[in-house]
Enzyme design. Structure first.
Site, PDB file in Angstrom:
ATOM      1  N   HIS A  99      64.122 -26.777 -61.344  1.00  0.00           N
ATOM      2  CA  HIS A  99      63.369 -26.878 -62.593  1.00  0.00           C
ATOM      3  C   HIS A  99      64.254 -26.917 -63.835  1.00  0.00           C
ATOM      4  CE1 HIS A  99      59.112 -26.593 -61.268  1.00  0.00           C
ATOM      5  NE2 HIS A  99      59.734 -26.253 -60.151  1.00  0.00           N
ATOM      6  N   ASP A 103      60.929 -31.203 -64.134  1.00  0.00           N
ATOM      7  CA  ASP A 103      59.711 -30.440 -64.376  1.00  0.00           C
ATOM      8  C   ASP A 103      58.805 -30.545 -63.150  1.00  0.00           C
ATOM      9  OD1 ASP A 103      56.678 -30.694 -65.483  1.00  0.00           O
ATOM     10  OD2 ASP A 103      57.839 -29.254 -66.654  1.00  0.00           O
TER      11      ASP A 103
END
Length: 123
Positions: A99, A103
């Site tokens: 991450h 995303d």
């Protein structure tokens, strides 16, 4: 036999499926002979355990890569519909994303797009 090898196929975004398949076969053949050509770090791994009868599994991202896609085996599953129950092929995919780079929503859209392409695949 000496453990996990993660060969890199460079520029897959510019190659056809047939070219990727040929490159993969070449790498496998060399690895089986104990030859592992030097390669640059990868960005994405595809990990397939379906050939061992594994339906679903979780994988750990190999740094410095940004994601790993897991692929399970194909199973027949009952699917209810307007005409009653039918059997359809089912294959589980999973995606682990770093991450800091990707995303999670983008990763989810990738899986959604992959499923759509596989469900409507044309030879």
């Amino acid at each position: 036999e000496d453990g996990l090898l993660v060969p890199v196929i460079p520029d897959t975004d510019k190659k056809s499926l047939a070219e990727i398949s040929r490159h993969t076969r070449d790498i496998i053949e060399k690895a089986q002979q104990g030859i592992m050509p030097g390669s640059t770090p990868g960005t994405f791994t595809v990990s397939n355990l379906g050939m061992y009868g594994i339906s679903e599994f979780q994988a750990i991202i190999n740094p410095p890569e940004s994601a790993i896609l897991t692929v399970g085996n194909v199973e027949k599953r009952a699917v209810p519909g307007d005409q009653g129950v039918r059997f359809a092929d089912y294959m589980a995919f999973g995606l682990a994303c770093d991450h800091r780079v990707i995303d999670g929503a983008y990763g989810a859209r990738f899986l959604e797009s992959l499923a759509e392409k596989l469900e409507n695949f044309k030879f």
